[in-house]
Scaffold this active site. Structure first.
Site, PDB file in Angstrom:
ATOM      1  CB  CYS A   1      20.741  14.573  90.112  1.00 13.86           C
ATOM      2  SG  CYS A   1      18.818  15.101  90.120  1.00 13.86           S
TER       3      CYS A   1
ATOM      4  CG  HIS B   1      40.663  21.687 106.792  1.00 16.04           C
ATOM      5  ND1 HIS B   1      41.321  21.737 108.023  1.00 16.04           N
ATOM      6  CD2 HIS B   1      39.323  21.362 107.296  1.00 16.04           C
ATOM      7  CE1 HIS B   1      40.560  21.505 109.055  1.00 16.04           C
ATOM      8  NE2 HIS B   1      39.392  21.307 108.565  1.00 16.04           N
TER       9      HIS B   1
ATOM     10  N   GLY C   1      24.722   7.729  92.936  1.00 13.49           N
ATOM     11  CA  GLY C   1      24.224   7.391  91.662  1.00 13.49           C
ATOM     12  C   GLY C   1      22.901   8.158  91.606  1.00 13.49           C
TER      13      GLY C   1
END
Ligand SMILES: NC(=O)c1ccc[n+]([C@@H]2O[C@H](COP(=O)([O-])OP(=O)(O)OC[C@H]3O[C@@H](n4cnc5c(N)ncnc54)[C@H](O)[C@@H]3O)[C@@H](O)[C@H]2O)c1
Length: 471
Positions: free
Chosen positions: A297, A246, A294
């Site tokens: 992107c 949270h 990895g």
């Protein structure tokens, strides 16, 4: 005790005649703060007789008079009704309360200790009094299997290593034989605590034994027919992990806000759209411990966002920290391999995930580069990578990785073997990054030290020669 859903108690199967397994066991609650007061009101509302205990006279007086000691929606009404109908009483004598009830809920405070850890002194002192109460019950031949339910947020291990020994010492009784213990974390949100009690996000019960688990599961049955039963240490950890998650969510949202503002982008619009993605964003996806992220992107875009933030003079420690954390995870894999002392290593799975031949920023390449720099020989296999795969082209821009990556780009075709058996045959140790059936079989039959980066085997199937990176 196995994980699973709650099955209604088989009354005929009971070995011991237990007054505690009346439909509604009487419950003492020690600690009448936020958690204890809400539990007292709501459990009384479910029909239990409640005895509240606190050292703070003002809280005891309030509860005994049917008044809420805290500001919380609906709480005053429920306490008022519980007292008026004779189900709630309160005093400051825990030893007496334990003798007078079947189950004891512990919700005393667990503040931060001076060293940053958890101050468990209130748990210890409550446990001693509970032990004394249990001893007196035993003396009076009250034949119940009393269950002590710890609800505080505490470091994993506290229930069995701190609370139980104190109770056993003070009572001369044995946990699991003479009395039961559960850890049942509280997930209420202040302000809507009563509503959360009635409709909990989940009910988690870690228990010393089945009998204790069933008693507690039965108490919560009216609000949750399917509690999650697990080991005590798992339940303890869940509570901490939930709250950290949270905190991470709040921090992430706030960092997105600080990123968006200087760019003139509406952060609430961004997060509204973000939250509509329940397939990848708000979902279990990406949340199981495994190997470093990895691919083409994630590393690139985390870097780009950090760059944007830097150019606006905005500090985003958590997003920046994701890169540091990823590097630390790769370093941990390298350390684990190093620890085996292997001179030859088999790597099973090269691409950043199975089912692709994309090697760009695959984190295992960093591991291989580091090992080779230390003189370790590597043989590698990947289901989707063949000598025809354009490896060099993919790795031609590896400027952001470890120094040895450039050399690896040139040598990788030579490290590749056609069959995983060929990689394993000469190896002293194995690294597995893809969860393939044939890799699992090879690891099982080879008996060679294996660094498992993907959780090849469940807990029950764990093998002594296999070491997981986060399990
Ligand atoms: N407040 C929340 O929303 C929340 C939610 C989930 C879990 N928790 C956890 O639950 C526990 C209790 O939280 P809280 O916010 O109710 O705490 P709190 O500080 O409001 O109340 C704790 C109470 O315990 C009493 N106490 C301490 N030692 C005692 C003893 N030996 N005998 C009798 N009474 C004693 C104190 O006088 C106090 O009234 C903590 O571990 C907390 O981390 C809190």
């Amino acid at each position: 005790m196995a994980d699973g859903t709650y099955e209604p108690l088989n009354r005929a199967a009971r070995a011991v005649p237990l007054r505690v397994i009346e439909e509604k066991p009487a419950i003492s609650i020690v600690g009448l703060g936020y958690v204890g007061a809400v539990s007292a009101a709501c459990l009384s509302d479910l029909g239990h007789r409640i005895v509240g205990v606190d050292l703070d006279a003002a809280k005891v007086d309030a509860i005994a008079a049917g008044r809420s000691p805290i500001h919380e929606h609906e709480l005053g009404d429920l306490l008022n009704r519980g007292v008026a109908e004779g189900r709630i009483s309160a005093h400051d004598d825990l030893i007496r309360a334990v003798q007078d009830t079947d189950v004891t809920f512990v919700s005393v405070g667990t503040p931060t200790a001076p060293d940053g850890g958890c101050d468990d002194r209130y748990i210890r002192s409550a446990a001693r009094a509970i032990g004394e109460g249990l001893a007196l019950k035993k003396e009076r031949h009250v034949d119940t299997y009393h269950v002590v339910v710890l609800r505080c947020s505490i470091p994993p291990g506290t229930t069995m290593a701190v609370m139980v020994p104190e109770i056993e010492k003070a009572s001369g009784l044995l946990c699991g034989k003479d009395f039961g213990v559960c850890f049942n974390p509280e997930f209420l949100r202040e302000g809507v605590a009563v509503a959360d009690f009635r409709k909990p996000p989940k009910t988690v019960v870690g228990a010393s034994d089945d009998r204790a688990a069933r008693i507690v599961a039965r108490i919560f049955e009216p609000v949750d027919r399917n509690p999650i039963l697990c080991e005590i240490e798992t339940a303890e950890t869940v509570k901490y992990v939930d709250n950290v998650w949270h905190a991470v969510k709040v921090t992430f949202g706030n960092e997105v806000g600080r990123l968006c503002k200087p760019m003139g982008v509406d952060s609430h619009k961004v997060m509204d759209i973000f939250c509509q993605d329940t397939k990848l964003n708000l979902s279990p996806y990406y949340l199981k411990p495994g190997f470093a992220y990895g691919g083409s992107c994630l590393p690139k875009e985390v870097r780009a966002v950090r760059h944007i933030a830097d150019s606006h003079g905005v500090d985003l420690p958590m997003i920046r920290g994701a890169m540091d954390s990823n590097d630390a995870h790769i370093a941990e894999a390298i350390r684990m391999v190093r620890e085996t002392g292997a001179k030859r290593v088999a790597v099973l799975g090269l691409a950043f995930k199975p089912g692709t031949d994309d090697l760009r920023e695959s984190p295992v390449l960093e591991v291989i580069a580091a090992l080779r720099a230390e003189g370790v020989e590597v043989a590698a296999h990947d289901m989707s990578i063949t000598p025809e795969t354009r490896i060099a082209a993919q790795l031609s821009y590896v400027t952001h990785g470890a120094p040895g990556l450039r050399a690896l780009a040139e040598d990788l075709p030579e490290l590749l073997v056609a069959r995983p058996e060929d990689a394993v045959a000469e190896a002293d140790a194995i690294i597995v990054t893809h969860n393939h059936g044939c890799y699992r079989e090879l690891v099982k039959s080879s008996f060679k030290p294996t660094i498992d980066l993907v959780r090849l085997f469940s807990d029950e199937m764990a093998l002594p020669h296999v070491d997981g990176i986060g399990w």
